[in-house]
Design a protein around this motif. Structure first.
Motif, PDB file in Angstrom:
ATOM      1  N   GLN A 163     -13.772 -82.878  20.546  1.00  0.00           N
ATOM      2  CA  GLN A 163     -12.996 -83.701  21.472  1.00  0.00           C
ATOM      3  C   GLN A 163     -13.402 -85.174  21.392  1.00  0.00           C
ATOM      4  O   GLN A 163     -12.571 -86.068  21.519  1.00  0.00           O
ATOM      5  CB  GLN A 163     -13.191 -83.195  22.903  1.00  0.00           C
ATOM      6  N   ASP A 171      -6.352 -81.276  22.129  1.00  0.00           N
ATOM      7  CA  ASP A 171      -6.037 -80.548  23.356  1.00  0.00           C
ATOM      8  C   ASP A 171      -5.656 -81.556  24.443  1.00  0.00           C
ATOM      9  O   ASP A 171      -5.686 -82.774  24.236  1.00  0.00           O
ATOM     10  CB  ASP A 171      -7.209 -79.662  23.785  1.00  0.00           C
ATOM     11  N   THR A 196      -7.110 -82.490  27.191  1.00  0.00           N
ATOM     12  CA  THR A 196      -8.186 -83.394  27.615  1.00  0.00           C
ATOM     13  C   THR A 196      -8.356 -84.529  26.625  1.00  0.00           C
ATOM     14  O   THR A 196      -8.446 -85.709  27.004  1.00  0.00           O
ATOM     15  CB  THR A 196      -9.510 -82.613  27.748  1.00  0.00           C
ATOM     16  N   THR A 197      -8.400 -84.197  25.341  1.00  0.00           N
ATOM     17  CA  THR A 197      -8.561 -85.215  24.304  1.00  0.00           C
ATOM     18  C   THR A 197      -7.390 -86.182  24.316  1.00  0.00           C
ATOM     19  O   THR A 197      -7.586 -87.407  24.211  1.00  0.00           O
ATOM     20  CB  THR A 197      -8.677 -84.546  22.915  1.00  0.00           C
ATOM     21  N   GLU A 201      -5.828 -79.777  16.277  1.00  0.00           N
ATOM     22  CA  GLU A 201      -4.827 -80.395  17.164  1.00  0.00           C
ATOM     23  C   GLU A 201      -5.504 -80.848  18.453  1.00  0.00           C
ATOM     24  O   GLU A 201      -6.353 -80.143  19.005  1.00  0.00           O
ATOM     25  CB  GLU A 201      -3.725 -79.393  17.477  1.00  0.00           C
TER      26      GLU A 201
END
Length: 401
Positions: A73, A6, A8-9, A4
């Motif tokens: 990421q 996060d 930031t991503t 999943e």
């Protein structure tokens, strides 16, 4: 494993998707219309400036020199850039071969080497090339390299020939990382070293540009054949230690291989999108292509293959982050074998759905196909990775027999 996104991503994804819609897709049609294919279009500098302003710069590089993202990421971001591989990676300073060269300089370069070459590469002020492949040997085995790097006092003298050196035709390419043999009599994997050779060094000749299926492949800065004739550089230009070239190349190629596969997923998504739009718009023999069973089979199979490929790439990225490149070796080789072939298949079906238009310059499909097919050779051919992977699997059972 948790794939999943996060926070930031997700933030980077939203900004990058907006950047693609606003700045990248609108310039695709005319991007390669300027010049002879080796000189980057003038619009690239504008795109790079906009990418910097948007905080979308050096996303590939972890640690203090880059955006600090993990492989997991970065994976969905590289996928997005793969939807327009001729433009987006270079616009974000995330294009090969500079990515791998920056990683080498960041990990193995001296402070002086980093100041002179890494700093301007990180800023997008210059481009670079990695000179390993040779025309006279089977370069799928890097230990075959014949180029000599011989110590002479405070210098090294280089003699040899290289070809398909990515980025070398770009006039902004100012530095080559050259791999050659410093000690042919040493053990097989410590004969090689890597050394920095500025483009303007006497004795270095860019003999010719080399096309890929007829394409200049300008998004990579163009490939070239190089000749080194008594090329003399200071001993301080050696990267790492004598005999460390093979190990450095393996460290460089691990992230490079997964970056290629990340972008390939984006290429596949773009191809499937174009295939669906075309299938709904064309009506041969009295009904839309989208209602033909064979077309539906291609579309369904493409979606399944994309999802399979993406999950394996994400697993490889997760392992690289958690157990290191060596611990992810099996998965890195697996995606290098599977993803280019999978994406080549999807592109082939998208081209077939478009008919003659699919092989023309009117869609990105032909160029994307050439790129996917080439990646079954670049960074090691399929057969070499399969051989290594099979050996590793067999070794698990040798003690039982």
């Amino acid at each position: 494993m948790d794939f999943e996104f996060d926070a930031t991503t997700e933030d980077y994804r939203k900004r990058l998707l907006a950047f693609m819609e606003e700045h990248v897709y609108p310039v695709e049609a005319g991007y390669h219309a300027e010049g002879d294919g080796w000189e980057p279009p003038a619009v690239l500098k504008e795109l790079q400036s906009k990418a910097k302003d948007a905080g979308l710069w050096n996303l590939f590089l972890p640690g203090e020199h880059g955006a600090g993202l993990t492989n997991l990421q970065y994976a969905p971001l590289a996928e997005i850039t793969g939807r327009s591989p001729s433009i987006a990676p270079a616009a974000l300073n995330c294009a090969a071969p500079d990515t791998g060269n920056m990683e080498v300089l960041a990990e193995f370069g001296t402070p002086e080497q980093q100041e002179r070459w890494l700093t301007p590469l990180l800023a997008g002020e210059i481009r670079s090339a990695f000179a390993m492949t040779e025309p006279q040997v089977a370069s799928s085995d890097a230990t075959n390299i014949g180029t000599r790097i011989e110590r002479d006092g405070d210098d090294y003298v280089i003699n040899g020939r290289k070809f398909y050196i990515t980025g070398a035709m770009n006039p902004h390419c100012k530095i080559f990382i050259v791999m050659g043999k410093t000690d042919p009599d040493a053990a097989r994997h410590v004969q090689q070293s890597q050394i920095l050779v500025p483009r303007d060094t006497p004795g270095l000749t860019v003999k010719r540009g080399m096309t890929v299926f007829g394409y200049a492949d300008g998004d990579h800065g163009g490939h070239a054949e190089l000749v080194f004739e008594n090329v003399r550089v200071p001993a301080a230009n050696l990267i790492g230690v004598e005999g460390g070239g093979f190990a450095i190349s393996q460290a460089r190629l691990g992230p490079g291989r997964i970056h290629h596969c990340m972008r390939l997923i984006g290429m596949a998504e773009r191809a499937l999108e174009l295939m669906c739009v075309r299938a709904l718009a064309r009506t041969p023999f009295g009904k839309p292509l989208a209602e033909q069973g064979v077309i539906q089979d291609w579309i369904a199979e493409s979606r399944v293959r994309i999802e399979q490929a993406r999950l394996l790439v994400l697993k490889a990225a997760w392992l690289m982050d958690t157990v290191g490149n060596k611990g992810a070796h099996t998965e890195i080789q697996s995606i290098k074998i599977m993803v280019p072939a999978t994406v080549e298949w999807i592109l082939d079906k998208a081209i077939q759905t478009h008919g003659a238009a699919g092989v023309s310059q009117d869609t990105p499909l032909a160029a994307l196909w050439a790129g996917a097919r080439t990646l079954r050779l670049a960074d090691g051919p399929d057969e070499v990775h399969k051989r290594s992977l099979a050996r590793r699997e067999l070794n698990r059972y040798r003690s039982r027999s």
